[in-house]
Design an enzyme around this catalytic site. Structure first.
Site, PDB file in Angstrom:
ATOM      1  N   MET A 119       0.731  -1.254   0.128  1.00 28.28           N
ATOM      2  CA  MET A 119       0.022   0.060   0.024  1.00 28.28           C
ATOM      3  C   MET A 119       0.869   1.196  -0.051  1.00 28.28           C
ATOM      4  O   MET A 119       1.720   1.207   0.304  1.00 28.28           O
ATOM      5  CB  MET A 119      -0.991  -0.121   1.059  1.00 28.28           C
ATOM      6  N   HIS A 120       0.296   2.213  -0.822  1.00 28.33           N
ATOM      7  CA  HIS A 120       1.187   3.617  -0.621  1.00 28.33           C
ATOM      8  C   HIS A 120       0.296   4.646  -1.272  1.00 28.33           C
ATOM      9  O   HIS A 120       0.836   5.749  -1.132  1.00 28.33           O
ATOM     10  CB  HIS A 120       2.278   3.258  -1.849  1.00 28.33           C
ATOM     11  N   ARG A 121      -0.913   4.487  -1.643  1.00 27.86           N
ATOM     12  CA  ARG A 121      -1.894   5.518  -2.173  1.00 27.86           C
ATOM     13  C   ARG A 121      -1.932   6.388  -0.939  1.00 27.86           C
ATOM     14  O   ARG A 121      -2.159   6.363   0.268  1.00 27.86           O
ATOM     15  CB  ARG A 121      -3.215   5.119  -2.238  1.00 27.86           C
ATOM     16  N   ARG A 150       7.316   5.812   1.064  1.00 22.22           N
ATOM     17  CA  ARG A 150       6.136   6.599   1.566  1.00 22.22           C
ATOM     18  C   ARG A 150       5.297   6.218   2.815  1.00 22.22           C
ATOM     19  O   ARG A 150       5.297   6.766   3.855  1.00 22.22           O
ATOM     20  CB  ARG A 150       4.889   7.010   0.339  1.00 22.22           C
ATOM     21  N   ASP A 178      -3.465  -1.530  -2.486  1.00 25.87           N
ATOM     22  CA  ASP A 178      -4.155  -0.202  -3.059  1.00 25.87           C
ATOM     23  C   ASP A 178      -3.166   0.112  -4.395  1.00 25.87           C
ATOM     24  O   ASP A 178      -3.547   1.064  -5.013  1.00 25.87           O
ATOM     25  CB  ASP A 178      -4.082   0.737  -2.133  1.00 25.87           C
TER      26      ASP A 178
END
Ligand code: UD1
Ligand code: UDP
Length: 441
Positions: A208-210, A242, A286
């Site tokens: 996930m990184h959104r 991130r 994501d």
């Protein structure tokens, strides 16, 4: 002919690799421009190594920063390079800031833009990616579109069908080409070797990184709460920089890292990652690219989002949107693990992204455009004769191709009474309502 390719983040490197190979195969001059948006070795260099693509001719080194700063630096750098190199067409991919910057610069310089993976829409204007892809489409000349569904998005926004080329997604090309290599080679990343991946079962690969997930503490917390209860699974989590920063900022990193069944590792190279995902029981993500790869590799996916610009994966049955809702994550993950029929149905979903020949189709189309002089962008010199779009109902057996040559026209859209259809050459129009332009010559 000279083709310039702009890339800057991990997914752009992966999805452009088959195109870069294809340009080389065709002996076409090419330059590769790296924006430098991703710069860590494990987010950039390792992909040039694994996908065996040449070192970029230019690196703008924009690094991290606000959207305005990143885009500004990219635009300045790209403009300078393009003024010097004068390519016939510039290829941008997907929906990152590089796509926005590249397409805007080319639009102003009257250089043709080919948007690879065009037409995707989440209809969520809070996503930076939705803004990037929409703006890029306005400035583009050729659209390389993964599915008919995405082509219809462009048609309904008023784009001419003339330049919409359905190619499939180059992610399939990359997957097919490299999975076999990865299987022969085996795991090489130390972190995965230490986990004895070859003998591990019930693998859940998590990425996930959104921004809309990882920058929001409540959402990340919900996802972590769900992971805590998935003790029957081995969660492998190659963490995006991130996400690592945000988890540390929220004080959640140790809580997640201390879970026995959760293994946080650095972002891993493409070959190791393909091997990992192909061995997984479930992908929780994501990521855009991973939703596509999951259905390509026949692995069920649960997407940690409330919408997706890849709806084909959901309607095909291979992907379920669970948002950051703990209950939805747990229920679906448990079902995939314990209900064989349910898991098999997801695994058997038909891949909507093509056969792995998207790069070939893209370069063939560019060659044709080049030969016909269609990449030259100049102000029109012919007096405009077509002022109106027409609409009519067809009541005979006639294909798009036949209608267009009989009527000297271009059909933009066809409506079959229930849904919009993409006017493919061989589509029988009987009973449909069509929108079209008529030409005098
Ligand atoms: C970007 C893209 C996103 C894409 C993703 C792929 C935009 C708007 N976003 O998001 O669409 O899905 O790449 O992974 O273009 N960082 C590092 N090292 C790096 C790169 C980033 O530490 O090599 C850290 C920095 O703290 C940076 C943060 O990650 O501030 C976010 O990076 P950024 O490039 O702004 O966006 P991504 O979240 O990677
Ligand atoms: N990927 C990888 N190593 C990882 C995580 C992802 O090689 O540790 C690959 C994955 O196979 C996919 C791409 O990175 O092709 C997806 O990138 P990301 O999720 O960063 O971006 P998105 O697709 O969401 O834009």
């Amino acid at each position: 002919m000279k083709i310039a390719t702009i890339l800057g983040t991990r997914p752009e490197i992966i999805k452009m690799a088959p195109i870069i190979d294809e340009i080389k195969e065709n002996n076409i001059d090419q330059i590769i421009i790296h924006t430098g948006q991703h710069y860590d070795q494990e987010m950039s260099d390792n992909f040039f190594r694994d996908l065996e693509i040449p070192t970029p001719d230019y690196n703008i080194h924009v690094g991290s920063g606000t959207h305005g700063k990143q885009t500004e630096h990219m635009m300045e750098g790209i403009e300078e390079i393009l003024l010097k190199e004068k390519p016939d067409i510039v290829l941008v991919q997907g929906d990152t800031n590089a796509v926005l910057a590249g397409a805007l610069v080319c639009g102003k310089l009257h250089i043709a833009v080919g948007h690879v993976e065009a037409g995707l829409r989440s209809f969520d204007m809070t996503m930076p990616e939705e803004i990037n892809r929409r703006v890029a489409d306005i400035c583009s000349t050729m659209y390389f579109i993964p599915t008919e569904n995405s082509a219809i998005n462009l048609l309904s926004e008023g784009f001419s069908r003339k330049n919409l080329i359905i190619t499939g997604n180059t992610v399939v090309d990359a997957c097919f080409r490299h999975l076999e290599i990865a299987k022969k080679r085996g795991f090489e990343e130390e972190s995965l070797k230490n986990l004895d991946m070859n003998n591990m079962e019930n693998i859940l690969t998590l990425t996930m990184h959104r921004a809309e997930n990882v920058d929001v503490k409540e959402r990340v917390s919900n996802i972590i709460e769900a992971l805590k209860e998935l003790g029957d699974m081995n969660v492998i989590f190659p963490i995006h920089p991130r996400t690592k920063n945000m988890l540390e900022k929220f004080g959640l990193f140790d809580e997640l890292n201390n879970l026995k069944h959760v293994h946080i590792v650095k972002p891993i190279g493409y070959l190791d990652f393909l091997l990992l995902t192909s061995k997984s029981t479930l992908i929780l993500t994501d990521s855009g690219g991973l939703q596509e790869e999951a259905i390509t590799l026949n692995v069920p996916a649960l997407t940690l989002r409330y919408n997706t610009e890849r709806p084909e994966t959901v309607t095909a049955g291979g992907n379920i949107l669970v948002g950051s809702n703990k209950k939805a994550i747990l229920e679906n993950a448990t079902k995939i693990l314990n209900d064989k029929d349910f898991a098999d149905k997801m695994k058997n979903a038909i891949n909507p992204y093509g056969q792995g020949d998207a790069a070939k189709k893209t370069i063939n189309a560019i060659k044709k455009y080049y030969e016909k002089g269609l990449l030259n962008i100049s102000a029109p010199e012919e007096i405009m004769t077509s002022f109106k779009r027409k609409m009519t109902q067809i009541t005979e057996n006639i294909t798009v191709n036949e209608f267009e040559s009989n009527e000297h026209s271009l059909i933009h859209m066809a409506f079959d009474g229930e849904e919009m259809r993409f006017p493919k050459d061989e589509l029988n129009l009987n009973g449909m309502i069509i929108f079209y332009d008529k030409y005098d010559n």
